[in-house]
Motif scaffolding. Sequence first.
Motif, PDB file in Angstrom:
ATOM      1  N   VAL A 146       0.792  -1.253   0.016  1.00 47.13           N
ATOM      2  CA  VAL A 146       0.084  -0.041   0.104  1.00 47.13           C
ATOM      3  C   VAL A 146       0.806   1.222  -0.006  1.00 47.13           C
ATOM      4  O   VAL A 146       1.602   1.463   0.992  1.00 47.13           O
ATOM      5  CB  VAL A 146      -1.098   0.135   1.240  1.00 47.13           C
ATOM      6  N   VAL A 147       0.687   2.127  -1.018  1.00 49.13           N
ATOM      7  CA  VAL A 147       1.502   3.225  -1.113  1.00 49.13           C
ATOM      8  C   VAL A 147       0.663   4.475  -0.791  1.00 49.13           C
ATOM      9  O   VAL A 147      -0.228   4.578  -1.746  1.00 49.13           O
ATOM     10  CB  VAL A 147       2.304   3.183  -2.370  1.00 49.13           C
ATOM     11  N   SER A 148       0.949   5.342  -0.163  1.00 50.72           N
ATOM     12  CA  SER A 148       0.114   6.598   0.197  1.00 50.72           C
ATOM     13  C   SER A 148       1.041   7.764  -0.582  1.00 50.72           C
ATOM     14  O   SER A 148       2.171   8.145  -0.345  1.00 50.72           O
ATOM     15  CB  SER A 148       0.108   7.151   1.550  1.00 50.72           C
ATOM     16  N   MET A 149       0.309   8.380  -1.792  1.00 52.56           N
ATOM     17  CA  MET A 149       1.062   9.318  -2.493  1.00 52.56           C
ATOM     18  C   MET A 149       0.478  10.588  -1.710  1.00 52.56           C
ATOM     19  O   MET A 149      -0.547  11.069  -2.081  1.00 52.56           O
ATOM     20  CB  MET A 149       0.673   9.044  -4.063  1.00 52.56           C
ATOM     21  N   SER A 150       1.224  11.153  -1.067  1.00 54.51           N
ATOM     22  CA  SER A 150       0.941  12.581  -0.009  1.00 54.51           C
ATOM     23  C   SER A 150       1.380  13.554  -0.442  1.00 54.51           C
ATOM     24  O   SER A 150       2.599  13.659  -1.019  1.00 54.51           O
ATOM     25  CB  SER A 150       1.158  12.016   1.369  1.00 54.51           C
ATOM     26  N   GLY A 151       0.744  14.702  -0.691  1.00 58.67           N
ATOM     27  CA  GLY A 151       1.157  15.868  -0.738  1.00 58.67           C
ATOM     28  C   GLY A 151       1.743  16.590   0.684  1.00 58.67           C
ATOM     29  O   GLY A 151       1.230  16.066   1.775  1.00 58.67           O
ATOM     30  N   ASP A 152       2.492  17.425   0.892  1.00 57.74           N
ATOM     31  CA  ASP A 152       2.911  17.816   1.943  1.00 57.74           C
ATOM     32  C   ASP A 152       1.982  18.542   2.731  1.00 57.74           C
ATOM     33  O   ASP A 152       1.638  18.483   4.034  1.00 57.74           O
ATOM     34  CB  ASP A 152       4.089  18.828   1.948  1.00 57.74           C
ATOM     35  N   GLY A 153       0.995  19.262   2.134  1.00 53.96           N
ATOM     36  CA  GLY A 153      -0.114  19.849   2.896  1.00 53.96           C
ATOM     37  C   GLY A 153      -1.106  19.255   3.241  1.00 53.96           C
ATOM     38  O   GLY A 153      -1.421  19.156   4.502  1.00 53.96           O
TER      39      GLY A 153
END
Length: 580
Positions: free
Chosen positions: A431-438
């Motif tokens: 499972v990969v969370s593609m997260s923005g810093d905001g």
Amino acid sequence: MARQNVAEQFVDILTRAGVKRLYGVVGDSLNPVVDAVRRNPAIDWIHVRHEETAAFAAGAEAQITGRLGACAGSCGPGNLHLINGLYDAHRSMAPVLALASHIPSSEIGLGYFQETHPEQLFRECSHYSEMISSPQQMPRLLQTAIQHAVGRSGVSVVTLPGDIADHAAPEKPLQTALVTSRPTVRPGDAEIDRLVDMIDEAEKVTLFCGAGTKGAHAEVMEFAQKIKSPVGHALRGKEWIQYDNPYDVGMSGLLGYGAAYEATHECDLLILLGTDFPYNAFLPDDVRIVQVDVRPENLGRRSKLDLAVWGDVKETLRCLTPRVRTKDNRKFLDRMLKKHADALEGVVKAYTRKVEKHVPVHPEYVASVLDELADDDAVFTVDTGMCNVWAARYVSPNGRRRVIGSFSHGSMANALPMAIGAQFTDRGRQVVSMSGDGGFTMMMGDFLTLVQYDLPVKVVLFNNSSLSMVELEMLVAGLPSHGTAMKNPDFAAVARACGAHGVRVEKPKDLAGALKSAFRHKGPALVDVVTDPNALSIPPKISKEMVTGFALSASKMVLDGGVGRMLQMARSNLRNVPRP
């Protein structure tokens, strides 16, 4: 043997409906239910750090498994924190049961501490929202809530005062069979007859597919082959329809690419399959349009229809395909395939030019390398904002991967909470969370949930120290950016301080190694990639109307961003085009 209390009976009914986990934060009015979960081996209490995470996690679990997900919040502020995640689950058609614990029943309506009215507050983001006012009422009311959530694919909310949860349950509770799956819906014969005539009369037909094509890939491909139709898709249809698709012409909409826009506008007949595509500015107004959808309320609310067909896509095509005449003329299809390949060829050049030396790192490059290294059955959860762009253009579906995001509700901070729910369904699946810093910093507290449960989620953090999608919106409106800059820490160091694996990437040459080390790590990991804040994106076709309220650059400050392996697929499809 002691009689059950209402909380124990409540939990028993949830387990009979297939619920495996109840996500939430403990609290006074919720304590009887939490204790009932503790003593029931068929269900686990998942302690998150914020109730919004609980709702997002339950929604993600429901989307991955197709089963009912569940979350809970204590009275007043506790259950109010659920509301954003529940809105997302409801709009994503994820079956979720939310328990809104309530103040003592004798105090309702008297301005008691933490008093709200949950049965009213949650009505807009649910199919069903009611309060249990007596032990005798609970089994039937909970059953009704479950059947609304499962049968209508959305949220149900049950409000339960804490004192009633602790009361003795009825001695002979109702043991009614529960609905835990949905039927298929076949269109009427009159609609099928009319649609056959329209397809046979049209010279150029385009299919535009959404999330409703889930499970119907083979049927869509057979249909497209028979009528020689290009196949485009919306963002939520990408994971179900783009792979193994020789008729693929890309995606339309605000994050679009390829020739989907042209294919939908240059046809004689456009067939919308299982999509409630919200951006009607991208739909034509001068071609005949047919819409097929299992939810009748979706029919015709985005564009003027020449025919509305109520049915699920798979059953509709099973009825339709044998009856339509085979079309032999491929000119329109082949022209759209060539336009699609040319469009991808043009934009991929900038992505491939000196990206290995560009500092800060191109976010497109990050997404492309991630796509190459991730497992073939990985689940990607995607933050709203520019991460949506990179996932839409670079994550390659294959029929086994999943891509989940807040694609209808558009909430920030959804990726990490969704990753929690996705990972609990299968600890062995990547499972990969593609997260923005905001988004990540908004719900960063629940990174500790990964550590607490040793969930092996891999957070890939696109760190550009900016709310870049909002900056682009301001640019479109002719405004100077303001309030969008962020002073960020070294997130890798934060991850390590929390007890997780953390690595920071500032140069492209270090990216692949950092991702590989994170994927090899057995527990939670975070890869903090410092990315270029000036990376922008606009769809292939824009107008003044499209600009309003979204990140489109009227001055055409276009990012020539690539589209990963989609170009290879387009080239492959072109090789199959018959030559005269």
